[in-house]
Design a protein around this motif. Structure first.
Motif, PDB file in Angstrom:
ATOM      1  N   HIS A 528       0.809  -1.220   0.000  1.00 14.39           N
ATOM      2  CA  HIS A 528       0.000   0.000   0.000  1.00 14.39           C
ATOM      3  C   HIS A 528       0.842   1.270   0.000  1.00 14.39           C
ATOM      4  O   HIS A 528       0.326   2.356  -0.286  1.00 14.39           O
ATOM      5  N   SER A 561      -7.909   2.629  -0.545  1.00 12.57           N
ATOM      6  CA  SER A 561      -7.710   1.375   0.174  1.00 12.57           C
ATOM      7  C   SER A 561      -7.777   1.586   1.686  1.00 12.57           C
ATOM      8  O   SER A 561      -7.481   2.665   2.202  1.00 12.57           O
ATOM      9  N   VAL A 961      -4.320  -3.529  -2.946  1.00 13.72           N
ATOM     10  CA  VAL A 961      -4.186  -2.301  -3.705  1.00 13.72           C
ATOM     11  C   VAL A 961      -4.956  -2.445  -5.015  1.00 13.72           C
ATOM     12  O   VAL A 961      -4.853  -3.461  -5.702  1.00 13.72           O
TER      13      VAL A 961
END
Length: 1113
Positions: A528, A561, A961
């Motif tokens: 991420h 996210s 992601v």
């Protein structure tokens, strides 16, 4: 009278020792500003380097000799911290009125008076002609200026120096540098020069070397008379043996005389023989509030003409005047008279007890003294043995003196080659037992082959004991391409998925293997974020980000996210280190790692440990009683921790609020045993009780622990403080440790125990107590700013470019100019302290989070218990996981219906938090986990099948992601990326669908898809999932089978761990072998008052005893 009245401290004498004292006092007093200093100097110059006087002949500039520029004095002038008077002679002291009188008529009052009047060069007034024109001494700038002027007017004549000691050789060198004299001669009354530092052989070698440089030396000569002409000008000398020598100039360098006349006239006691102001071990004189330091002081009827003992006196006195309130006062001890000089281009050094072979050792190390051979009728073994090396070709001479057994170096001397001086002096001062033969100190160690320079582990070395994974297993899966991230390695080999203790080692092996393959290894947080923790810390700090959504939007690879179980706790830790908000507040709670989530270490049966803070291990009986009452009431297993506090195990989540309410009422607070923060600062009793202590280790440890408690960091931090070098607090294997010395504390950093233990490194020596905290502030804050995720200080320092040397430059020398910023940032954190448990007890919203179930006050036991040594503990875990196909249950239910389980308002605000809101639901005997995440509900069984623990609702939500991560333009460098651009994109950690979140079990990070129930990192495991929805009646409904069917498949009583689930006790074989029955009482037949042992017939046989068999420490 003003409340902030300062103590007026007057220093008489602005020489090298006087200024050293002032510098040290200003530094130690910088924070409290207790003193206003007035210094009175007799010479017209600021303090200058008397040791470097010879250089004056080349530059002729007084300012070049100044120890501090004039601006330095000006900088310290504000607020009367320092005032100075030059060219002012103090003529009298009035101890009763506490004043000093000056020749100019000034009278200066004092609260404390320090005499640093130094000494005068000796002029032989009994020698006829001593007062002739052309007679000089070598002591002050004025002496040199007079000598230079005289030499200019007497070019081509002979100059003489009387005295072959250190000062005499310096003076001879100076006269040669003048280029005024045709010849310079040195007269020495002994058989060799430097007789106070060298033996005959060494001294004669110096004579040989300096003679080659053009200095003529006359040995065994005493001046009987100075010849003069009618105008009283020097024309030569007559020696006591009748010989004569012509010369125009004589410079006497035959010693110094302490300047004690000022003290004598004031009635202060002085030494009758040799002179000097008598001082005690604390440098105090016979007059109250008057101290003496430097060459004017006589300690144990000894005066010292070297600068080093004077500086040591300045050190002791400045320390005692500023630090004695919080540390044991220092005393002046026998000084180290080691010297290392270059005289006329010749390297000369003597160190330690350099005449121990001639005069006998002045002292011996304790162990050596006990072993010294006693005198017998025929011989006495010498207590000192000499090892000598002489190279007549290189003109090198070395003599090292050892104890008779060769175990300790006592002292020595060296001519021509002094490179080992800096290495040998500490061996003598620290009385360190040698681990090599004495000859190796002179000749050097023999070089042996076979050292490949690496400490790499063998491939068959077990690195994960939980799953029996070897280093070779990890290397293999990385090399064959099946694992491209640490997460892949964990999923494939199971290494690091048990207790987790091997994760750093697994990561290191992974990184090295990838590097050996030519692949790039980054230290990004996870898929991420394409940033390291240090980079992200900087971004969050600069942009003042305080929510996970903001961080993801500003720095994440997918702004929408919710992150994962890897990055959420790291960001939470950064928030805590910067802003220090309560970790259970709504924006923060969903980011917290397992233990922070409920402010306690989760144990294997789902209960928690309770650890109140016991700063420095110091606790009152009343608090001990409260702990005992709590442990007894809630049936908690109690154990003393390695950090000197009491751990109580087995606290049920629903009991934590009541437990902590009682502890807080009893005066205790959170010990943060659950947090990546300061855990403990261990201490010995130090000077509070110990007869060997030199520092108040408990007092310092309490201050440190109280300062840094609750401050979050990349990993846990442990400290220690020992009151002396015996190191009972084991401070040298801590993240930071202090060991008391007579001068303050030695500070050690970056050590740790654990899976890969490491001794700490020495950061700073003899730090005064008042300076310890600023150094620790900088060190800890620099670590917090720059360390990687879950990186202990030991690994951080190992990875820090430049290592310890660079850390010293940053922390001690302020190389980056950030020390003030580091201190200020740490102070802000310290000022923001609050007790997390006290807030949780007071806040009803936080308190409600500790219920076992969200839909009922009922409770369920989840693990059976057993009794060990009189205390209750959970039974052992089963070796095998529950490998049933739980995810297939939805296809096997006979029927399902929508059933209301909880009010929807329970999840209010869930969509604004990164982890949503979760609930543990009781349905019959079954426990269910329910979440609302980003507007959608998910439901699963509560039990993680890996260890049959009922805890999934307390785990962290993760999400993939949406798009492949793009690294920033200039990444700093926990995902590796192949360096070959044609290589396939790395698999994300963890992998799976980008649309469905997963739940990470708080116990061992098994990650389960919330829709399918599959385990993403262990294909043998799965969980049951259920449809969930919110309806208009304000309730959340789950699509469930009948309760009987649900309980039969997932009931707590079915899956709770029971005693029969685990194999037999691991100590059965050992217990049979040693006949273990439990804790033993005193054995019958042993005489408690004697020395002996029980034989076969029960009789006591004497086996000796007493001091003769005591352990030889």
């Amino acid at each position: 009278m003003a409340l902030d009245k300062k103590t007026k401290l007057v220093v008489v004498g602005l020489g090298m020792v006087g200024i050293a004292f002032i510098e040290k006092l200003l530094k130690l007093d910088a924070r409290t500003h207790e003193y206003n200093i007035v210094v009175i100097g007799e010479e017209p110059h600021l303090a200058y380097n008397r040791v470097g006087l010879t250089s004056f002949f080349s530059h002729r500039k007084v300012e070049n000799l100044y120890l501090n520029p004039k601006e330095w004095y000006t900088q310290h002038a504000p607020d009367n911290k320092l005032n100075y008077h030059l060219n002012t002679l103090v003529t009298a002291i009035d101890p009763s009125n506490k004043t000093v009188a000056c020749a100019n008529g000034d009278v200066v009052s004092y609260d404390i008076l320090v005499l640093a009047t130094g000494s005068d060069a000796i002029l032989p007034r009994h020698t006829p002609g001593y007062d002739a024109n052309g007679v000089f001494v070598y002591r002050t700038i004025e002496d040199l200026q007079n000598l230079i002027a005289f030499g200019e007017s007497h070019k081509g004549t002979v100059g003489a120096v009387v005295g072959g000691g250190l000062l005499g050789l310096e003076a001879a060198n100076a006269m040669m540098d003048l280029k005024s004299y045709e010849k310079v001669k040195l007269v020495e009354r002994n058989k060799w020069v430097l007789s106070r530092q060298l033996d005959a052989e060494a001294g004669n070698l110096v004579v040989e070397k300096v003679t080659e440089l053009g200095l003529e030396i006359l040995l065994s000569k005493r001046v009987g008379q100075i010849k003069v002409d009618p105008k009283n000008n020097v024309t030569g000398v007559v020696f006591e043996d009748g010989e004569q020598m012509d010369c125009s100039t004589i410079c006497f360098a035959i010693g110094v005389q302490p300047r004690d006349s000022l003290a004598r006239s004031a009635g202060i006691k002085c030494a009758e023989k040799g002179g000097g102001i008598l001082v005690n071990d604390d440098l105090s004189t016979s007059a109250p509030d008057i101290y003496a330091i430097g060459e004017c002081a006589s300690w144990k009827n000894q005066t010292f003409g070297l600068i080093a003992p004077g500086v040591e006196m300045a050190d002791v006195l400045s320390f005692n005047l500023t630090q004695a309130k919080i540390h044991v006062p220092r005393v002046f001890k026998r000084p180290d008279l080691s010297t290392k000089l270059k005289l006329l281009g010749v390297d000369v050094a003597s160190f330690g007890d350099f005449f121990a072979d001639r005069d006998g050792p002045s002292s011996l190390p304790a162990k050596a003294a006990r072993k010294t051979t006693k005198t017998t009728e025929d011989q006495k073994t010498p207590s000192v043995k000499a090892l000598t090396y002489k190279d007549p070709f290189a003109q090198v001479y070395k003599k090292y003196l050892f104890t008779s057994d060769g175990k300790y170096l006592l002292g020595g001397m060296m001519i021509g080659d002094t490179r080992d001086y800096i290495k040998l002096v500490p061996l003598v001062k620290n009385q360190k037992e040698l681990t090599i033969p004495p000859a190796e100190l002179i000749l050097g160690a023999k070089k042996e082959g076979g050292d490949d320079g690496t400490d790499d582990l063998d491939d068959d070395t077990q690195i994960c004991s939980c799953h029996n994974v070897t280093k070779g297993d990890v290397v293999s899966v990385v090399k064959d391409g099946s694992c491209k991230t640490v997460g892949d390695v964990k999923a494939c080999t199971k290494a690091g998925t048990g207790c987790g203790g091997c994760v750093p080692l697994v990561t290191s092996i992974f990184a090295k293997t990838m590097a050996d393959m030519g692949a790039e290894v980054t230290n990004y947080l996870c898929a991420h974020f394409s940033y390291s923790r240090a980079d992200l810390f900087h971004i969050v700090s600069v942009k003042q980000l305080d929510t996970f959504a903001d961080v993801m939007r500003e720095a994440g690879n997918d702004p929408e996210s919710d992150g994962c179980e890897a990055c959420k706790p790291a960001v939470a830790s950064i928030f805590a280190s910067l802003w220090n908000k309560h970790v259970m507040s709504k924006p923060m709670h969903g980011l917290q790692e397992t233990n922070d989530r409920f402010l306690g270490n989760i144990q294997r049966n789902g209960t928690f440990s309770v650890v109140p803070r016991v700063s420095a291990g110091e606790i009152t009986p009343d608090k001990l009683i409260v702990i005992g009452e709590v442990a007894k009431k809630y049936n908690l297993y109690t154990k003393i921790t390695g950090g000197q506090r009491i751990d109580m195990f087995g606290a049920k989540k629903q009991d934590l609020i009541d437990i902590w309410a009682r502890l807080i009422e009893g005066g205790m607070e959170s010990g943060h045993a659950y947090a990546k923060s300061l855990r403990t600062v261990k201490s010995c009793v130090g000077t509070s009780w110990c007869r060997f202590g030199v520092g108040d280790s408990v007092g310092m440890a309490v201050r440190i622990e109280e300062r840094y408690k609750s401050i979050r960091s990349p990993h846990k931090i442990k400290g220690g403080v020992s009151g002396c070098v015996r190191e009972c607090a084991e401070a040298r294997n801590k993240d930071f440790g202090l060991v008391a010395t007579e001068k303050g504390f030695n500070i050690f950093v970056a050590g740790n125990g654990g899976a890969n233990p490491k001794h700490s490194d020495l950061l700073a020596k003899d730090v005064p107590p008042s300076e310890v905290i600023p150094i620790l502030d900088r060190y800890l804050m620099f670590y917090i700013r720059t360390a990687d995720k879950l990186q202990r200080t030991a690994r951080w320092l190992e990875a820090l470019p430049g290592g310890l040397a660079y850390l010293k430059q940053v922390i001690l020398e302020d190389k980056l100019g950030i020390c003030a910023s580091l201190e200020a940032q740490m102070q802000a954190l310290v000022d923001s302290f609050f007790d997390e448990w006290a807030e949780a007890v007071r806040d009803p919203i936080l308190a409600r989070k500790f219920a076992q179930f969200a839909n009922t006050p009922e409770t369920l036991e989840t693990v059976e218990t057993t009794e060990d040594r009189g205390q209750t503990r959970p039974v052992d875990w089963p070796r095998a996981a529950a490998a049933e196909d739980f995810k297939g249950l939805k296809d096997r239910w006979t029927s399902t219906t929508w059933q209301p389980v909880i009010e929807a308002r329970y999840f209010a605000g869930a969509d604004a938090t990164p982890n949503g809101i979760s609930a543990n639901i009781k349905r019959g005997d079954t426990q269910l986990a329910l979440w609302r995440v980003r507007g959608k509900y998910y439901a699963t069984q509560q039990m993680c099948p890996h260890k049959r623990s009922f805890a999934l609702s307390d785990g962290l939500i993760g999400q993939d992601v949406a798009t492949p991560p793009s690294p920033p333009a200039s990444p700093s460098s926990s995902s590796p990326t192949p360096s070959d651009p044609s290589s396939p994109a790395p698999k994300k950690e963890p992998c799976g669908s980008q649309t469905t979140p997963w739940i990470s079990c708080p116990f061992h990070k098994r990650n389960f898809d919330l829709t399918s129930g599959s385990c993403r990192n262990d294909a043998d495991l799965s969980i049951a999932t259920f449809a969930a929805e919110e309806r208009a009646d304000g309730m959340v409904y789950l699509k469930l089978p009948p309760i009987e069917e649900l309980d039969a498949a997932l009931g707590t009583s079915k899956w709770m761990v029971r005693k029969g689930d685990a194999p037999g006790g691991e100590f059965e074989e050992l217990d049979k072998k040693i006949g273990f029955k439990g804790r033993r009482a005193k054995r019958a037949g042993v005489d408690p008052n004697g020395n002996g042992k029980v034989e076969g017939d029960g009789a006591v046989r004497k086996t000796g005893g007493g001091c003769g068999v005591a352990v030889d420490w």
